[in-house]
Design an enzyme around this catalytic site. Structure first.
Site, mmCIF file in Angstrom:
data_model
loop_
_atom_site.group_PDB
_atom_site.id
_atom_site.type_symbol
_atom_site.label_atom_id
_atom_site.label_comp_id
_atom_site.label_asym_id
_atom_site.label_seq_id
_atom_site.Cartn_x
_atom_site.Cartn_y
_atom_site.Cartn_z
ATOM 1 N N HIS A 151 32.811 48.455 44.376
ATOM 2 C CA HIS A 151 34.143 47.836 44.320
ATOM 3 C C HIS A 151 34.776 47.610 45.693
ATOM 4 O O HIS A 151 35.757 46.869 45.794
ATOM 5 C CB HIS A 151 35.104 48.688 43.489
ATOM 6 C CG HIS A 151 34.728 48.820 42.043
ATOM 7 N ND1 HIS A 151 34.504 47.726 41.229
ATOM 8 C CD2 HIS A 151 34.514 49.919 41.262
ATOM 9 C CE1 HIS A 151 34.192 48.150 40.005
ATOM 10 N NE2 HIS A 151 34.182 49.471 40.004
ATOM 11 N N ASP A 186 26.306 49.338 36.094
ATOM 12 C CA ASP A 186 27.531 50.138 35.952
ATOM 13 C C ASP A 186 28.381 49.493 34.847
ATOM 14 O O ASP A 186 28.299 48.282 34.623
ATOM 15 C CB ASP A 186 28.265 50.074 37.297
ATOM 16 C CG ASP A 186 29.396 51.068 37.465
ATOM 17 O OD1 ASP A 186 29.215 52.023 38.222
ATOM 18 O OD2 ASP A 186 30.471 50.845 36.856
ATOM 19 N N HIS A 188 31.411 48.919 34.968
ATOM 20 C CA HIS A 188 32.431 48.081 35.611
ATOM 21 C C HIS A 188 31.784 46.902 36.335
ATOM 22 O O HIS A 188 30.675 47.029 36.866
ATOM 23 C CB HIS A 188 33.247 48.918 36.598
ATOM 24 C CG HIS A 188 33.943 50.083 35.964
ATOM 25 N ND1 HIS A 188 33.435 51.366 36.016
ATOM 26 C CD2 HIS A 188 35.080 50.149 35.232
ATOM 27 C CE1 HIS A 188 34.251 52.182 35.360
ATOM 28 N NE2 HIS A 188 35.259 51.469 34.861
ATOM 29 N N ASP A 274 28.134 55.332 34.365
ATOM 30 C CA ASP A 274 29.285 55.317 33.459
ATOM 31 C C ASP A 274 29.061 54.375 32.278
ATOM 32 O O ASP A 274 29.908 54.274 31.387
ATOM 33 C CB ASP A 274 30.587 54.966 34.205
ATOM 34 C CG ASP A 274 30.435 53.788 35.144
ATOM 35 O OD1 ASP A 274 29.402 53.097 35.090
ATOM 36 O OD2 ASP A 274 31.375 53.547 35.941
HETATM 37 CO CO CO Z 1 31.871 52.138 37.159
#
Ligand code: CO
Length: 429
Positions: A151, A186, A188, A274
């Site tokens: 990120h 992931d 995200h 995750d």
């Molecule tokens: Co994540």
């Protein structure tokens, strides 16, 4: 470059063959602490390492202690002022610089903690070191479970990530490879990496993530890259509860097609854990075997492969997953019985490596999965002919073990007086 065969990479070649694997680990990494109640816990890297050690997997790979990335290494992607800020800020002095904390988003999710800059240097140094190893061809697979912080932006922290080790590693791989593929599993969206390479056809990014009212909010299926990079960003938006079968009904055909049309010289796989069932922050329902199937599949193409960590907030499952995936990289099936060791207590009461997924509802309908797959495969078919890049002179390798020049020229270059934009703290050393 790549003057060899024109043949397409194939998942069938040499699946059973051994790979030469190196693994980056810094023994100090488990001591960094984001703060009380923060879900990101570097301790999970140490737990993973303990499992690898006690399963005897470390004997089959080369363990490398990373050389910390230097300020100017980080500045190959990040802005000078942001890196100088990270280098100088401390938990004690941070409140003297409220504007800078806000500007760089170093607050809330991304707190200042003791050793923050050294932590960034360590995980970024490992990913860049992994790229150098792959470039030199002595290893087929390079692993850094402390990396994968997807990120982080050029001039700011985001989502527990301060420095984008993935972008830095890809920049290093691009010195030797015409095309690099980034795959992100992931839960995200891999926004920082996508953004960095959104307008180039030399890096394809492919992210499989939860989409809709979920951090970071980007990664719509119609975000496909821009300019020369059009069709070189692939976004696969998913809903909660996705299971192994649904996941691979997209992952394999899409990534198989990407490998066929893009023909990367190297692949970087971000293995955020995750996306596993039962994650503290996530809401997918993948088993460890389903997650690891992505590693197995990428490995099967026999292209230099970097394997990175990422998110993962149920610590015992993160360690389980990344240990099992290290086994996959080595071509070893890791036993389900967790060996007795310092952190055994985390794996009570069953002391098994694998855990059953839950009975949660899979909110991804067959129809929606089919639609997404069809649309993405259509986009990829427009790239049937991989771009040819005219190669210039190759830049020198990053030598992480040469003298740290920060000590010689860094202080002047980053002193607040020399940069009117900067209102962060001055470097402490
Ligand atoms: Co994540």
């Amino acid at each position: 470059m790549e003057t060899g065969s024109n043949s397409l990479p194939s998942p069938s070649c040499g699946d059973a063959a051994k790979r030469r694997v190196c693994y980056f680990y810094e023994p100090e990494v488990g001591n960094y602490y984001y703060g009380q109640g923060h879900p990101m816990k570097p301790h999970r890297i140490r737990m993973t390492h303990a499992l690898l050690s006690n399963y005897g997997l470390l004997d089959s790979l080369e363990v490398i202690r990373p050389v910390p990335a230097r300020e100017r290494d980080l500045c190959r992607f990040h802005s000078d002022d942001y890196v100088a800020f990270l280098r100088g800020v401390t938990p004690e002095t941070q409140h003297d610089h409220p504007k800078a904390l806000r500007r760089y988003n170093v607050c809330d999710d991304c707190p200042v903690f003791e050793g923050l800059y050294a932590f960034c240097q360590t995980y970024a140094g490992a990913s860049v070191g992994a790229a150098v190893k792959l470039n030199h061809g002595a290893h087929d697979i390079a692993i850094n479970w402390a990396g994968g912080l997807h990120h982080a932006k050029r001039s700011g922290a985001s989502g527990f990530c301060y420095v984008n080790d993935i972008v830095l590693a890809i920049l290093e791989l691009l010195k030797w490879h015409e095309r690099v593929l980034y795959v992100d599993i992931d839960i995200h969206h891999g926004d920082g990496v996508e953004e960095a390479f959104y307008t180039t056809d030399r890096v394809m990014t492919a992210s499989f993530h939860k989409f809709g009212d979920y951090f970071p909010g980007t990664g719509h299926r119609h975000d496909i890259g821009y300019g020369k990079g059009k069709y070189y960003a692939v976004n696969v938006p998913l809903q909660e509860g996705i299971d192994d079968e649904s996941y691979h009904s997209l992952f394999k055909p899409i990534i198989g097609k990407v490998m066929e049309v893009f023909r990367p010289g190297a692949v970087v796989l971000q293995c955020g854990a995750d996306s596993l069932s039962g994650d503290r922050l996530g809401c997918f329902n993948l088993s460890i075997k389903g997650h690891a199937e992505c590693v197995r599949y990428m490995r099967s193409f026999n292209v230099p492969l970097m394997v990175l960590g990422g998110g993962g907030y149920t610590l015992r499952n993160v360690a389980r997953c990344w240990c099992y995936e290290t086994g996959v990289a080595l071509g070893v099936e890791v036993d389900d019985k967790v060996p007795e060791h310092d952190y055994s207590g985390y794996f009570a009461p069953d002391y098994t490596l694998h855990v059953a997924p839950s009975n949660m509802e899979n909110k991804n309908s067959r129809q929606s999965l089919d639609d997404i797959r069809t649309e993405i495969l259509e986009n990829l078919s427009r790239l049937q002919h991989a771009p040819s890049v005219q190669f210039q002179e190759r830049p020198p390798d990053l030598m992480l073990d040469e003298v740290d020049e920060n000590q010689e020229d860094g202080d002047e270059r980053y002193s607040p007086n020399s940069d009117e934009e900067m209102d962060g703290p001055s470097p402490s050393s």
